[in-house]
Design a protein around this motif. Structure first.
Motif, PDB file in Angstrom:
ATOM      1  N   ALA A  41       1.918 -33.957 -19.688  1.00 44.32           N
ATOM      2  CA  ALA A  41       1.006 -33.252 -20.595  1.00 44.32           C
ATOM      3  C   ALA A  41      -0.088 -32.499 -19.849  1.00 44.32           C
ATOM      4  CB  ALA A  41       0.378 -34.249 -21.563  1.00 44.32           C
ATOM      5  N   THR A  42      -0.526 -33.025 -18.730  1.00 48.64           N
ATOM      6  CA  THR A  42      -1.676 -32.473 -18.031  1.00 48.64           C
ATOM      7  C   THR A  42      -1.317 -31.446 -16.965  1.00 48.64           C
ATOM      8  OG1 THR A  42      -2.815 -34.559 -18.420  1.00 48.64           O
ATOM      9  CG2 THR A  42      -3.770 -33.119 -16.783  1.00 48.64           C
ATOM     10  N   MET A  43      -0.188 -31.608 -16.321  1.00 46.42           N
ATOM     11  CA  MET A  43       0.176 -30.717 -15.209  1.00 46.42           C
ATOM     12  C   MET A  43       0.082 -29.236 -15.547  1.00 46.42           C
ATOM     13  SD  MET A  43       3.143 -32.712 -13.060  1.00 46.42           S
ATOM     14  CE  MET A  43       4.149 -31.288 -13.191  1.00 46.42           C
ATOM     15  N   PRO A  44       0.672 -28.756 -16.630  1.00 42.66           N
ATOM     16  CA  PRO A  44       0.590 -27.318 -16.897  1.00 42.66           C
ATOM     17  C   PRO A  44      -0.830 -26.855 -17.238  1.00 42.66           C
ATOM     18  CG  PRO A  44       2.065 -28.401 -18.477  1.00 42.66           C
ATOM     19  CD  PRO A  44       1.516 -29.452 -17.582  1.00 42.66           C
ATOM     20  N   LYS A  45      -1.606 -27.710 -17.871  1.00 42.20           N
ATOM     21  CA  LYS A  45      -2.972 -27.343 -18.255  1.00 42.20           C
ATOM     22  C   LYS A  45      -3.879 -27.178 -17.047  1.00 42.20           C
ATOM     23  CE  LYS A  45      -2.596 -29.500 -22.726  1.00 42.20           C
ATOM     24  NZ  LYS A  45      -3.003 -30.541 -23.624  1.00 42.20           N
ATOM     25  N   LEU A  46      -3.594 -27.924 -15.984  1.00 44.99           N
ATOM     26  CA  LEU A  46      -4.413 -27.867 -14.778  1.00 44.99           C
ATOM     27  C   LEU A  46      -3.730 -27.096 -13.652  1.00 44.99           C
ATOM     28  CD1 LEU A  46      -5.813 -31.503 -14.739  1.00 44.99           C
ATOM     29  CD2 LEU A  46      -6.881 -29.433 -15.613  1.00 44.99           C
ATOM     30  N   SER A  47      -2.596 -26.495 -13.955  1.00 51.00           N
ATOM     31  CA  SER A  47      -1.828 -25.704 -12.974  1.00 51.00           C
ATOM     32  C   SER A  47      -1.383 -26.528 -11.773  1.00 51.00           C
ATOM     33  CB  SER A  47      -2.639 -24.488 -12.506  1.00 51.00           C
ATOM     34  OG  SER A  47      -2.974 -23.673 -13.590  1.00 51.00           O
ATOM     35  N   PHE A  48      -1.125 -27.814 -11.997  1.00 50.61           N
ATOM     36  CA  PHE A  48      -0.608 -28.647 -10.917  1.00 50.61           C
ATOM     37  C   PHE A  48       0.795 -28.187 -10.548  1.00 50.61           C
ATOM     38  CE2 PHE A  48      -3.136 -32.784 -11.958  1.00 50.61           C
ATOM     39  CZ  PHE A  48      -4.304 -32.172 -11.554  1.00 50.61           C
ATOM     40  N   LYS A  49       1.076 -28.174  -9.272  1.00 45.57           N
ATOM     41  CA  LYS A  49       2.404 -27.831  -8.773  1.00 45.57           C
ATOM     42  C   LYS A  49       3.223 -29.128  -8.703  1.00 45.57           C
ATOM     43  CE  LYS A  49       0.865 -23.708  -8.007  1.00 45.57           C
ATOM     44  NZ  LYS A  49       0.520 -23.099  -9.248  1.00 45.57           N
ATOM     45  N   PRO A  50       4.351 -29.187  -9.413  1.00 46.29           N
ATOM     46  CA  PRO A  50       5.145 -30.428  -9.407  1.00 46.29           C
ATOM     47  C   PRO A  50       5.520 -30.898  -8.003  1.00 46.29           C
ATOM     48  CG  PRO A  50       5.982 -28.912 -11.056  1.00 46.29           C
ATOM     49  CD  PRO A  50       4.937 -28.172 -10.267  1.00 46.29           C
TER      50      PRO A  50
END
Length: 109
Positions: A76-85
């Motif tokens: 849920a959070t990765m795309p909102k914070l632009s985290f790179k998988p």
């Protein structure tokens, strides 16, 4: 350049608090200090503070329910914070953290 990266990290950290689902607040020790590392593909190594937060958060994921909750918050959070998988999958190794679950499957869940 260093000032830009630090400013970018501070800006994202401030945004992160409003962008995380409330049910994920307990994972803030991972999200906030690791933003610079997780969102920037050129950021080489995680900070000691990031590794300490990651160890704290990953250490709580010890059974199927806690692992599922962590995975749900990551997804849920990765795309909102632009985290790179790919940076998230590298984090345990970079911080020398042994996980009780495969983080790459968590991200793809």
């Amino acid at each position: 350049m260093v000032m830009f990266v630090m400013g970018y990290g501070l800006a994202i950290t401030r945004l992160s608090e409003g962008q995380m689902p409330a049910s994920c607040d307990e994972y803030n020790p991972l999200f906030s200090p690791c933003v610079s590392y997780l969102a920037n593909p050129d950021f080489g190594i995680p900070s000691p503070r990031c590794c300490a937060g990651a160890a704290q958060v990953f250490g709580k994921a010890t059974n199927p329910a806690t692992i599922k909750k962590l995975c749900t918050c990551l997804v849920a959070t990765m795309p909102k914070l632009s985290f790179k998988p790919e940076k998230l999958t590298q984090l345990p190794t970079a911080c020398k953290i042994k996980l009780s679950f495969p983080i790459d499957k968590c991200i793809k869940a």
